[in-house]
Design an enzyme around this catalytic site. Structure first.
Site, PDB file in Angstrom:
ATOM      1  N   ASP A 120       0.814  -1.217   0.000  1.00 26.77           N
ATOM      2  CA  ASP A 120       0.000   0.000   0.000  1.00 26.77           C
ATOM      3  C   ASP A 120       0.850   1.271   0.000  1.00 26.77           C
ATOM      4  OD1 ASP A 120       0.342   1.079   2.725  1.00 26.77           O
ATOM      5  OD2 ASP A 120      -0.704  -0.723   3.379  1.00 26.77           O
ATOM      6  N   ILE A 121       0.186   2.371  -0.244  1.00 23.53           N
ATOM      7  CA  ILE A 121       0.866   3.645  -0.473  1.00 23.53           C
ATOM      8  C   ILE A 121       1.673   4.102   0.742  1.00 23.53           C
ATOM      9  CG2 ILE A 121      -1.090   5.075   0.268  1.00 23.53           C
ATOM     10  CD1 ILE A 121      -0.394   6.931  -2.115  1.00 23.53           C
TER      11      ILE A 121
END
Length: 244
Positions: A120-121
């Site tokens: 994820d970011i």
């Protein structure tokens, strides 16, 4: 015993992805019990022998796989509003200087290059991008048994039985999670080893036992380790390197 689509059988056996199988069948590069198959949708029995012609084998050996140390702030897959995809980091300048692969970077190495799994970011660390459907399936199929290791910095006070629950006993989205390996590395860092990859899984697991994740780094996928690969840099998966 019922016949099954040959492309499905090929994917299940790890020969290639279903999309690649259809392309090979169309070109007449697939044999079933020694007979060339060239019609899409053709079926075979599960116990029949499926082989690839040399053209398909050569095509597969030319597929590129890249290992990237993804920094925080980049999305793994398609670009999202205001954020760049991890693949945008791949160019000749950002290649790790001590990469020992004999390959020379070419723009066509980016064609069809896709992440095999998510990161994820807000997380950093090892991200695999590949043109090879066999590797993608090995890493992200529902029956994949490749484990992944993470170092996770946390804040908060863990519940009394929290560590035991992190190892086994939590649920996400109404389903029980597989058994994990979770242990303290030091007073504010946990080591996670998982064999599944639900969306924001580690962060959501930690929330359930009173912890907040403030840093997450993936350091290993199967037998491939991040090592000293710097953030934002990448290298080729070398010939002979295997995830399992």
């Amino acid at each position: 015993m019922e016949k099954i689509r040959i492309s499905k059988l090929m994917a299940e056996r790890g020969l290639c992805s279903r999309r690649e199988a259809d392309a090979y069948i169309e070109r007449g590069w697939v044999r079933v019990d020694g007979v060339v198959i060239s019609e899409l949708g053709s079926k075979a029995f599960p116990d029949q022998k499926i082989t690839l012609e040399r053209q398909a084998q050569r095509r597969q050996t030319s597929r590129i796989t890249i290992l990237l140390n993804k920094p925080v702030g980049y999305v793994s897959g398609q670009a999202e509003s205001g954020y760049r995809p991890a693949v945008s980091l791949i160019d000749a300048r950002s290649r790790y200087k001590v990469d020992k692969s004999p390959l020379r970077f070419e723009p066509n190495h980016l064609r069809g290059l896709a992440p095999a799994g998510r990161l994820d970011i807000d997380s950093q660390g090892l991200l695999v991008l590949t043109q090879d459907g066999r590797i993608a399936r090995q890493l992200i199929s529902d029956d994949s048994d490749i484990d992944k290791e993470y170092l996770v910095r946390v804040q908060g006070r863990i519940a009394g039985n929290g560590l035991a629950l992190l190892n086994h006993g939590l649920m996400l989205d109404g389903k029980p999670l597989q058994q994990a390996e979770v242990a303290w590395q030091n007073e504010d860092q946990l080591r996670f080893v998982l064999r599944e990859g639900k969306k924001r899984q580690i962060r959501r697991m930690c929330e359930q036992v009173g912890l907040k994740v403030i840093g997450l780094k993936r350091v290993r996928i199967g037998r491939i380790v991040l090592g000293d690969l710097p953030p934002g840099q990448w290298r080729y998966l070398k010939e002979g390197e295997r995830f399992a």
